[in-house]
Design a protein around this motif. Structure first.
Motif, PDB file in Angstrom:
ATOM      1  N   THR A 145      43.982  -4.357  -3.757  1.00 47.44           N
ATOM      2  CA  THR A 145      42.929  -3.826  -3.329  1.00 47.44           C
ATOM      3  C   THR A 145      42.180  -5.125  -1.997  1.00 47.44           C
ATOM      4  OG1 THR A 145      42.272  -2.665  -5.299  1.00 47.44           O
ATOM      5  CG2 THR A 145      40.229  -4.261  -4.280  1.00 47.44           C
ATOM      6  N   LEU A 146      42.259  -4.661  -1.470  1.00 50.53           N
ATOM      7  CA  LEU A 146      41.267  -6.088  -0.653  1.00 50.53           C
ATOM      8  C   LEU A 146      39.703  -6.120  -0.868  1.00 50.53           C
ATOM      9  CD1 LEU A 146      41.781  -7.580   2.174  1.00 50.53           C
ATOM     10  CD2 LEU A 146      40.693  -5.850   2.708  1.00 50.53           C
ATOM     11  N   ILE A 147      39.042  -7.253  -1.438  1.00 47.79           N
ATOM     12  CA  ILE A 147      38.413  -7.535  -1.515  1.00 47.79           C
ATOM     13  C   ILE A 147      37.773  -8.911  -0.141  1.00 47.79           C
ATOM     14  CG2 ILE A 147      37.153  -8.972  -3.809  1.00 47.79           C
ATOM     15  CD1 ILE A 147      39.646  -8.912  -5.357  1.00 47.79           C
ATOM     16  N   ASP A 148      37.003  -8.228   0.462  1.00 45.74           N
ATOM     17  CA  ASP A 148      36.541  -8.234   1.706  1.00 45.74           C
ATOM     18  C   ASP A 148      35.471  -9.805   1.429  1.00 45.74           C
ATOM     19  OD1 ASP A 148      37.491  -8.986   4.437  1.00 45.74           O
ATOM     20  OD2 ASP A 148      36.811  -7.286   4.916  1.00 45.74           O
ATOM     21  N   SER A 149      35.253 -10.674   2.361  1.00 47.55           N
ATOM     22  CA  SER A 149      33.616 -11.285   2.362  1.00 47.55           C
ATOM     23  C   SER A 149      33.709 -12.309   3.966  1.00 47.55           C
ATOM     24  CB  SER A 149      33.406 -12.195   0.985  1.00 47.55           C
ATOM     25  OG  SER A 149      34.721 -12.798   1.720  1.00 47.55           O
ATOM     26  N   ALA A 150      34.411 -12.402   4.308  1.00 49.43           N
ATOM     27  CA  ALA A 150      34.581 -13.424   5.327  1.00 49.43           C
ATOM     28  C   ALA A 150      35.978 -13.470   6.445  1.00 49.43           C
ATOM     29  CB  ALA A 150      34.545 -14.913   5.294  1.00 49.43           C
ATOM     30  N   GLY A 151      36.070 -13.500   7.362  1.00 47.35           N
ATOM     31  CA  GLY A 151      36.951 -13.712   8.164  1.00 47.35           C
ATOM     32  C   GLY A 151      37.092 -13.148   9.301  1.00 47.35           C
ATOM     33  N   SER A 152      38.370 -13.825  10.640  1.00 47.05           N
ATOM     34  CA  SER A 152      38.353 -11.941  11.855  1.00 47.05           C
ATOM     35  C   SER A 152      39.622 -11.994  10.952  1.00 47.05           C
ATOM     36  CB  SER A 152      38.196 -12.758  13.019  1.00 47.05           C
ATOM     37  OG  SER A 152      39.233 -13.745  12.604  1.00 47.05           O
ATOM     38  N   GLY A 153      40.114 -11.167  11.282  1.00 45.49           N
ATOM     39  CA  GLY A 153      41.662 -10.340  11.998  1.00 45.49           C
ATOM     40  C   GLY A 153      41.644  -9.061  11.660  1.00 45.49           C
ATOM     41  N   MET A 154      43.038  -9.136  11.443  1.00 43.10           N
ATOM     42  CA  MET A 154      43.412  -7.292  10.720  1.00 43.10           C
ATOM     43  C   MET A 154      43.869  -6.635   9.602  1.00 43.10           C
ATOM     44  SD  MET A 154      45.234  -3.927  12.727  1.00 43.10           S
ATOM     45  CE  MET A 154      44.961  -5.427  14.740  1.00 43.10           C
ATOM     46  N   PHE A 155      43.559  -6.274   8.722  1.00 44.26           N
ATOM     47  CA  PHE A 155      44.113  -6.065   7.557  1.00 44.26           C
ATOM     48  C   PHE A 155      44.654  -3.601   7.604  1.00 44.26           C
ATOM     49  CE2 PHE A 155      41.345  -9.295   6.546  1.00 44.26           C
ATOM     50  CZ  PHE A 155      42.033  -9.810   5.607  1.00 44.26           C
ATOM     51  N   VAL A 156      45.284  -3.242   7.405  1.00 42.39           N
ATOM     52  CA  VAL A 156      45.985  -1.987   7.505  1.00 42.39           C
ATOM     53  C   VAL A 156      46.567  -1.787   6.417  1.00 42.39           C
ATOM     54  CG1 VAL A 156      47.285  -0.575   8.745  1.00 42.39           C
ATOM     55  CG2 VAL A 156      46.982  -2.764  10.025  1.00 42.39           C
ATOM     56  N   PHE A 157      45.737  -0.228   5.654  1.00 43.65           N
ATOM     57  CA  PHE A 157      46.242   0.460   4.562  1.00 43.65           C
ATOM     58  C   PHE A 157      47.162   1.140   5.350  1.00 43.65           C
ATOM     59  CE2 PHE A 157      42.116  -1.363   3.107  1.00 43.65           C
ATOM     60  CZ  PHE A 157      42.700  -2.237   1.687  1.00 43.65           C
ATOM     61  N   ASP A 158      48.266   1.515   4.674  1.00 49.35           N
ATOM     62  CA  ASP A 158      48.840   2.590   4.707  1.00 49.35           C
ATOM     63  C   ASP A 158      49.935   3.470   3.914  1.00 49.35           C
ATOM     64  OD1 ASP A 158      51.798   0.971   4.622  1.00 49.35           O
ATOM     65  OD2 ASP A 158      51.327   0.864   7.338  1.00 49.35           O
ATOM     66  N   ALA A 159      51.130   3.658   4.216  1.00 52.65           N
ATOM     67  CA  ALA A 159      51.427   4.775   2.968  1.00 52.65           C
ATOM     68  C   ALA A 159      51.325   4.607   1.638  1.00 52.65           C
ATOM     69  CB  ALA A 159      52.911   4.186   2.859  1.00 52.65           C
ATOM     70  N   THR A 160      50.924   3.514   1.394  1.00 52.85           N
ATOM     71  CA  THR A 160      50.703   3.202  -0.467  1.00 52.85           C
ATOM     72  C   THR A 160      48.649   3.924  -0.507  1.00 52.85           C
ATOM     73  OG1 THR A 160      50.594   1.698  -1.030  1.00 52.85           O
ATOM     74  CG2 THR A 160      52.610   3.753  -1.129  1.00 52.85           C
ATOM     75  N   GLY A 161      48.493   3.086   0.756  1.00 50.03           N
ATOM     76  CA  GLY A 161      46.649   3.661   0.473  1.00 50.03           C
ATOM     77  C   GLY A 161      46.249   2.006  -0.911  1.00 50.03           C
ATOM     78  N   GLY A 162      44.814   2.255  -0.997  1.00 53.44           N
ATOM     79  CA  GLY A 162      44.828   0.865  -1.902  1.00 53.44           C
ATOM     80  C   GLY A 162      43.100   1.148  -2.289  1.00 53.44           C
ATOM     81  N   GLY A 163      42.975   0.111  -2.278  1.00 54.63           N
ATOM     82  CA  GLY A 163      41.006  -0.467  -2.595  1.00 54.63           C
ATOM     83  C   GLY A 163      40.348  -0.974  -1.438  1.00 54.63           C
ATOM     84  N   LEU A 164      39.369  -0.747  -1.334  1.00 56.09           N
ATOM     85  CA  LEU A 164      38.262  -2.035  -0.486  1.00 56.09           C
ATOM     86  C   LEU A 164      37.013  -2.196  -1.263  1.00 56.09           C
ATOM     87  CD1 LEU A 164      38.038  -3.388   2.627  1.00 56.09           C
ATOM     88  CD2 LEU A 164      37.089  -1.210   2.927  1.00 56.09           C
ATOM     89  N   THR A 165      36.935  -3.646  -2.092  1.00 56.48           N
ATOM     90  CA  THR A 165      35.807  -3.937  -1.719  1.00 56.48           C
ATOM     91  C   THR A 165      35.259  -5.449  -1.219  1.00 56.48           C
ATOM     92  OG1 THR A 165      36.381  -5.751  -3.559  1.00 56.48           O
ATOM     93  CG2 THR A 165      35.610  -3.493  -4.493  1.00 56.48           C
ATOM     94  N   GLY A 166      33.234  -5.505  -1.206  1.00 56.40           N
ATOM     95  CA  GLY A 166      32.944  -6.456  -0.056  1.00 56.40           C
ATOM     96  C   GLY A 166      32.744  -6.143   0.580  1.00 56.40           C
ATOM     97  N   THR A 167      32.784  -7.126   1.893  1.00 50.88           N
ATOM     98  CA  THR A 167      31.890  -6.883   3.594  1.00 50.88           C
ATOM     99  C   THR A 167      32.637  -6.741   4.206  1.00 50.88           C
ATOM    100  OG1 THR A 167      29.929  -7.618   2.669  1.00 50.88           O
ATOM    101  CG2 THR A 167      30.288  -7.692   5.156  1.00 50.88           C
ATOM    102  N   ILE A 168      33.339  -5.994   5.111  1.00 50.76           N
ATOM    103  CA  ILE A 168      34.264  -6.584   6.484  1.00 50.76           C
ATOM    104  C   ILE A 168      33.013  -7.189   7.456  1.00 50.76           C
ATOM    105  CG2 ILE A 168      35.032  -5.296   7.949  1.00 50.76           C
ATOM    106  CD1 ILE A 168      35.483  -2.311   5.968  1.00 50.76           C
ATOM    107  N   PRO A 169      33.562  -8.698   7.531  1.00 47.69           N
ATOM    108  CA  PRO A 169      32.564  -9.442   8.959  1.00 47.69           C
ATOM    109  C   PRO A 169      32.653  -8.656  10.443  1.00 47.69           C
ATOM    110  CG  PRO A 169      34.586 -10.621   7.604  1.00 47.69           C
ATOM    111  CD  PRO A 169      34.612  -9.235   6.951  1.00 47.69           C
ATOM    112  N   SER A 170      31.428  -9.080  10.685  1.00 50.46           N
ATOM    113  CA  SER A 170      31.473  -8.674  12.417  1.00 50.46           C
ATOM    114  C   SER A 170      32.911  -9.516  12.808  1.00 50.46           C
ATOM    115  CB  SER A 170      30.357  -9.928  13.024  1.00 50.46           C
ATOM    116  OG  SER A 170      30.410  -9.388  14.166  1.00 50.46           O
ATOM    117  N   GLY A 171      33.787  -8.702  13.158  1.00 50.06           N
ATOM    118  CA  GLY A 171      35.243  -9.833  13.913  1.00 50.06           C
ATOM    119  C   GLY A 171      36.331  -9.353  13.424  1.00 50.06           C
ATOM    120  N   GLN A 172      36.144  -8.394  12.240  1.00 43.44           N
ATOM    121  CA  GLN A 172      37.382  -7.974  11.859  1.00 43.44           C
ATOM    122  C   GLN A 172      37.202  -6.790  11.527  1.00 43.44           C
ATOM    123  OE1 GLN A 172      38.048  -7.823   6.979  1.00 43.44           O
ATOM    124  NE2 GLN A 172      38.451  -9.714   7.118  1.00 43.44           N
TER     125      GLN A 172
END
Length: 184
Positions: free
Chosen positions: A7-34
């Motif tokens: 589970t990606l608990i997102d809040s800040a920062g740039s970059g790239m996160f990839v969910f593939d194959a088994t998936g997962g969870g996403l909470t919080g805020t995907i910030p600008s630049g990410q």
């Protein structure tokens, strides 16, 4: 960063996160630049938004649903499901081969300044969508409103089925869902 079953608990920062194959969870805020990419590989990739918290995931960056592959031997479908999503950034759905599709199974609110772009293939939707931003469907692409789906184009919302000729245009397909066409 590749995430598998996490589970990606997102809040800040740039970059790239990839969910593939088994998936997962996403909470919080995907910030600008990410960018957060849900890539269908090995069949289905499912990401649960909100992880049962009742709090919507806020997208201010880029959220991509990508169904890659060629034929049924490679690639896969994507499923975005669970809680709800507020889109102030960009939600992009792409499909490389018609063997696959992207599935929106979480309520989506495209806010002013936000964009939901069905760039290719089919986005199958069985949830509620409220559009006060821009919903764009590329030529040859399709946003399928399946049973249980509702799409409301709000005042100030723009619904843009792109046209590239008499037989190449973006389509909203009503297969049991409903479309309320306000806005532009």
């Amino acid at each position: 960063v590749e995430l598998r079953g996490a589970t990606l608990i997102d809040s800040a920062g740039s970059g790239m996160f990839v969910f593939d194959a088994t998936g997962g969870g996403l909470t919080g805020t995907i910030p600008s630049g990410q960018a957060v990419i849900v890539r269908g590989e090995g069949g289905d990739t499912t990401v649960s938004v909100g992880a049962g918290s009742g709090t919507p995931v806020i997208n201010r960056g880029e959220l991509v649903l990508e169904a890659p592959g060629s034929g049924t031997s490679t690639g896969g479908t994507t499923h975005l499901m669970g809680g709800s999503l507020l889109d102030y950034g960009s939600l992009l759905a792409t499909v490389s081969d018609p063997s696959w599709a992207n599935y929106l199974q979480a309520p989506l609110a495209v806010e002013p300044g936000g964009i939901a772009d069905v760039n290719s293939g089919v986005l199958r939707d069985d949830s509620l969508v409220s559009n006060a931003g821009t919903a764009e469907i590329a030529p040859g692409a399709r946003w399928a409103l399946d049973p249980g789906a509702g799409f409301v184009n709000e005042n100030g919302g723009e619904l843009e089925p792109d046209v590239n000729g008499p037989s190449s245009y973006g389509t909203i397909q009503l297969t049991g869902g409903s479309l309320t066409a306000g806005g532009t």
